[in-house]
Design an enzyme around this catalytic site. Structure first.
Site, PDB file in Angstrom:
ATOM      1  N   HIS A   4       0.798  -1.237   0.000  1.00  0.00           N
ATOM      2  CA  HIS A   4       0.000   0.000   0.000  1.00  0.00           C
ATOM      3  C   HIS A   4       0.823   1.275   0.000  1.00  0.00           C
ATOM      4  CE1 HIS A   4      -2.407  -3.282   1.798  1.00  0.00           C
ATOM      5  NE2 HIS A   4      -3.379  -2.737   1.108  1.00  0.00           N
ATOM      6  N   GLY A  20      -5.462  11.636   9.002  1.00  0.00           N
ATOM      7  CA  GLY A  20      -6.366  10.711   8.309  1.00  0.00           C
ATOM      8  C   GLY A  20      -6.516  11.081   6.841  1.00  0.00           C
ATOM      9  N   ARG A  24      -4.627  16.618   3.840  1.00  0.00           N
ATOM     10  CA  ARG A  24      -4.056  17.331   4.990  1.00  0.00           C
ATOM     11  C   ARG A  24      -2.577  16.971   5.115  1.00  0.00           C
ATOM     12  NH1 ARG A  24      -8.004  16.960   9.292  1.00  0.00           N
ATOM     13  NH2 ARG A  24      -9.065  18.569   8.068  1.00  0.00           N
ATOM     14  N   ARG A  43      -3.095   4.508  -4.237  1.00  0.00           N
ATOM     15  CA  ARG A  43      -4.503   4.680  -3.850  1.00  0.00           C
ATOM     16  C   ARG A  43      -4.808   6.112  -3.375  1.00  0.00           C
ATOM     17  NH1 ARG A  43      -7.328  -0.406  -2.115  1.00  0.00           N
ATOM     18  NH2 ARG A  43      -6.026  -2.166  -2.785  1.00  0.00           N
ATOM     19  N   ARG A  87      -0.242  10.578  15.392  1.00  0.00           N
ATOM     20  CA  ARG A  87      -1.498  10.855  14.676  1.00  0.00           C
ATOM     21  C   ARG A  87      -1.853  12.320  14.916  1.00  0.00           C
ATOM     22  NH1 ARG A  87      -6.305  10.915  12.756  1.00  0.00           N
ATOM     23  NH2 ARG A  87      -8.148  11.323  14.053  1.00  0.00           N
ATOM     24  N   ILE A  88      -2.158  13.008  13.816  1.00  0.00           N
ATOM     25  CA  ILE A  88      -2.666  14.381  13.904  1.00  0.00           C
ATOM     26  C   ILE A  88      -4.014  14.365  13.196  1.00  0.00           C
ATOM     27  CG2 ILE A  88      -0.470  15.609  14.095  1.00  0.00           C
ATOM     28  CD1 ILE A  88      -0.435  15.955  11.065  1.00  0.00           C
ATOM     29  N   GLY A  89      -5.037  14.815  13.879  1.00  0.00           N
ATOM     30  CA  GLY A  89      -6.349  14.705  13.240  1.00  0.00           C
ATOM     31  C   GLY A  89      -7.409  15.475  13.975  1.00  0.00           C
ATOM     32  N   SER A  90      -8.628  15.265  13.540  1.00  0.00           N
ATOM     33  CA  SER A  90      -9.755  15.970  14.157  1.00  0.00           C
ATOM     34  C   SER A  90     -10.528  14.987  15.029  1.00  0.00           C
ATOM     35  CB  SER A  90     -10.667  16.534  13.062  1.00  0.00           C
ATOM     36  OG  SER A  90     -11.104  15.477  12.223  1.00  0.00           O
ATOM     37  N   GLU A 162     -24.902   4.958  16.689  1.00  0.00           N
ATOM     38  CA  GLU A 162     -26.293   4.741  17.111  1.00  0.00           C
ATOM     39  C   GLU A 162     -26.331   4.105  18.491  1.00  0.00           C
ATOM     40  OE1 GLU A 162     -27.704   3.903  12.512  1.00  0.00           O
ATOM     41  OE2 GLU A 162     -28.878   3.125  14.185  1.00  0.00           O
ATOM     42  N   GLU A 179     -12.803   9.873  18.025  1.00  0.00           N
ATOM     43  CA  GLU A 179     -12.227   9.855  16.668  1.00  0.00           C
ATOM     44  C   GLU A 179     -12.215   8.409  16.210  1.00  0.00           C
ATOM     45  OE1 GLU A 179      -8.211   8.961  16.461  1.00  0.00           O
ATOM     46  OE2 GLU A 179      -9.409   7.688  17.746  1.00  0.00           O
ATOM     47  N   MET A 180     -11.364   8.015  15.255  1.00  0.00           N
ATOM     48  CA  MET A 180     -11.522   6.657  14.708  1.00  0.00           C
ATOM     49  C   MET A 180     -10.217   5.927  14.413  1.00  0.00           C
ATOM     50  SD  MET A 180     -14.741   7.516  12.195  1.00  0.00           S
ATOM     51  CE  MET A 180     -15.065   5.804  11.754  1.00  0.00           C
ATOM     52  N   GLU A 181      -9.094   6.347  15.019  1.00  0.00           N
ATOM     53  CA  GLU A 181      -7.822   5.701  14.643  1.00  0.00           C
ATOM     54  C   GLU A 181      -6.861   5.427  15.809  1.00  0.00           C
ATOM     55  OE1 GLU A 181      -8.761   8.688  13.016  1.00  0.00           O
ATOM     56  OE2 GLU A 181      -9.698   7.622  11.361  1.00  0.00           O
ATOM     57  N   SER A 203     -12.905  19.494  16.288  1.00  0.00           N
ATOM     58  CA  SER A 203     -13.527  20.162  15.129  1.00  0.00           C
ATOM     59  C   SER A 203     -15.048  20.182  15.226  1.00  0.00           C
ATOM     60  CB  SER A 203     -13.125  19.429  13.843  1.00  0.00           C
ATOM     61  OG  SER A 203     -13.485  18.048  13.944  1.00  0.00           O
ATOM     62  N   ASP A 204     -15.585  19.305  16.052  1.00  0.00           N
ATOM     63  CA  ASP A 204     -17.042  19.226  16.216  1.00  0.00           C
ATOM     64  C   ASP A 204     -17.321  18.997  17.697  1.00  0.00           C
ATOM     65  OD1 ASP A 204     -15.849  17.348  14.008  1.00  0.00           O
ATOM     66  OD2 ASP A 204     -17.678  18.173  13.120  1.00  0.00           O
ATOM     67  N   ARG A 217     -10.477  25.773  10.048  1.00  0.00           N
ATOM     68  CA  ARG A 217      -9.891  24.445  10.286  1.00  0.00           C
ATOM     69  C   ARG A 217      -8.383  24.453  10.058  1.00  0.00           C
ATOM     70  NH1 ARG A 217     -13.490  19.766  10.377  1.00  0.00           N
ATOM     71  NH2 ARG A 217     -15.600  20.529  10.661  1.00  0.00           N
TER      72      ARG A 217
HETATM   73  N1  LIG Z   1     -16.476   9.160  14.846  1.00  0.00           N
HETATM   74  C1  LIG Z   1     -16.098  10.462  14.736  1.00  0.00           C
HETATM   75  N2  LIG Z   1     -16.900  11.413  15.273  1.00  0.00           N
HETATM   76  C2  LIG Z   1     -16.550  12.696  15.183  1.00  0.00           C
HETATM   77 CL1  LIG Z   1     -17.589  13.889  15.849  1.00  0.00          CL
HETATM   78  C3  LIG Z   1     -15.352  13.057  14.552  1.00  0.00           C
HETATM   79  N3  LIG Z   1     -14.729  14.242  14.297  1.00  0.00           N
HETATM   80  C4  LIG Z   1     -13.621  13.966  13.637  1.00  0.00           C
HETATM   81  N4  LIG Z   1     -13.492  12.624  13.442  1.00  0.00           N
HETATM   82  C5  LIG Z   1     -12.350  12.033  12.705  1.00  0.00           C
HETATM   83  O1  LIG Z   1     -12.527  12.449  11.358  1.00  0.00           O
HETATM   84  C6  LIG Z   1     -12.838  11.350  10.512  1.00  0.00           C
HETATM   85  C7  LIG Z   1     -14.323  11.302  10.314  1.00  0.00           C
HETATM   86  O2  LIG Z   1     -14.776  12.527   9.750  1.00  0.00           O
HETATM   87  C8  LIG Z   1     -12.271  10.121  11.214  1.00  0.00           C
HETATM   88  O3  LIG Z   1     -10.984   9.857  10.687  1.00  0.00           O
HETATM   89  C9  LIG Z   1     -12.204  10.523  12.694  1.00  0.00           C
HETATM   90  O4  LIG Z   1     -10.972  10.152  13.283  1.00  0.00           O
HETATM   91  C10 LIG Z   1     -14.561  12.026  14.001  1.00  0.00           C
HETATM   92  N5  LIG Z   1     -14.928  10.740  14.108  1.00  0.00           N
END
Ligand SMILES: Nc1nc(Cl)c2ncn([C@@H]3O[C@H](CO)[C@@H](O)[C@H]3O)c2n1
Length: 234
Positions: A4, A20, A24, A43, A87-90, A162, A179-181, A203-204, A217
């Site tokens: 990959h 992610g 970015r 990819r 990891r740098i992310g939101s 959910e 987040e997810m990672e 970010s949210d 952002r």
């Molecule tokens: N579950 C989830 N929920 C919220 Cl409110 C998020 N805000 C940013 N992320 C991140 O941004 C991506 C999803 O938009 C994912 O990579 C995750 O790590 C979020 N992932």
């Protein structure tokens, strides 16, 4: 090269920042690195290597979700010899005192499942950050005057969750954000004796519904990237 990642061995630095979003990765490389060169576009998961204050750094996208991050982190560690992965992310804020634009430095990352759940079986493994990276990141954030929160986060398998019952327990137990990672990154780093950390921009917000305006952002993510670079090299 690997399945990959198209880079030659030697083109990837020992220190890797992993957003992610591959776009970015490009923005961070163009903004913070000197002599940034594209080392991966397999990819479309862009990766760049350059230098920051004389230190060699790669910024490689991880994709969204732990399965995707697991692919890139495994290959960066086992084929390219990555020693430090940040990891740098939101993320989404989950506590009233955590505001959007704030930075979360993740001490631990809880999950329901992760790619490593299969081998952990009944072990409730606790993925945690590298202490040295975490300590340096907190120092850098304080020096910058960035509003920072250090504690546990939740690495989800879904963006469209959910399970309000789970959210309730996570808020009750002080989880700062979702987040997810990160959880799989921490687990893989521990498995291979490497250093890992997640530095996240809120970010949210799950309670207030607030979201960082798109034009803000970029600047907010800039603080996060600087903190991550200082964490890796100070
Ligand atoms: N579950 C989830 N929920 C919220 Cl409110 C998020 N805000 C940013 N992320 C991140 O941004 C991506 C999803 O938009 C994912 O990579 C995750 O790590 C979020 N992932």
């Amino acid at each position: 090269m690997t399945v990959h990642i198209g880079a030659e061995v030697g083109q990837i630095a020992e220190t890797v920042l992993m957003p992610g979003d591959p776009y970015r990765a490009r923005w961070a490389a163009e903004t913070f690195l000197e002599g940034a060169e594209l080392v991966n576009e397999v990819r479309g998961m862009l990766g760049y290597t350059g230098t920051w204050r004389g230190h060699r750094v790669t910024i490689q996208g991880s994709g969204m979700g732990m399965p995707s991050l697991s692919i890139y982190a495994n290959e960066l560690i086992t084929t390219y010899g990555a020693q430090t992965l940040v990891r740098i992310g939101s993320c989404g804020g989950m506590q009233p005192h955590v505001g959007i634009r704030d930075v979360i430095i993740a001490m631990t990352a809880s999950t329901i499942t992760s790619p490593s759940s299969g081998i952990m079986r009944e072990l409730n493994y606790a993925p945690c950050a590298d202490w040295g990276l975490l300590k340096a990141a907190v120092a850098a954030a304080e020096a910058k005057g960035t509003t920072t929160h250090v504690g546990g986060i939740y690495s989800s398998d879904v963006f469209y969750a959910e399970r309000p019952d789970l959210d309730e327990q996570m808020v009750r137990h002080g989880i700062l954000g979702v987040e997810m990672e990160a959880a799989e990154l921490y687990t893989l780093a521990a498995r291979h004796g490497r250093r890992a950390l997640a530095v996240l921009t809120v970010s949210d917000h799950l309670q207030t519904g607030e979201a960082l305006p798109s034009d803000e952002r970029e600047r907010s993510f800039g603080d996060m990237v600087e903190i991550a670079l200082h964490a890796a090299f100070d």
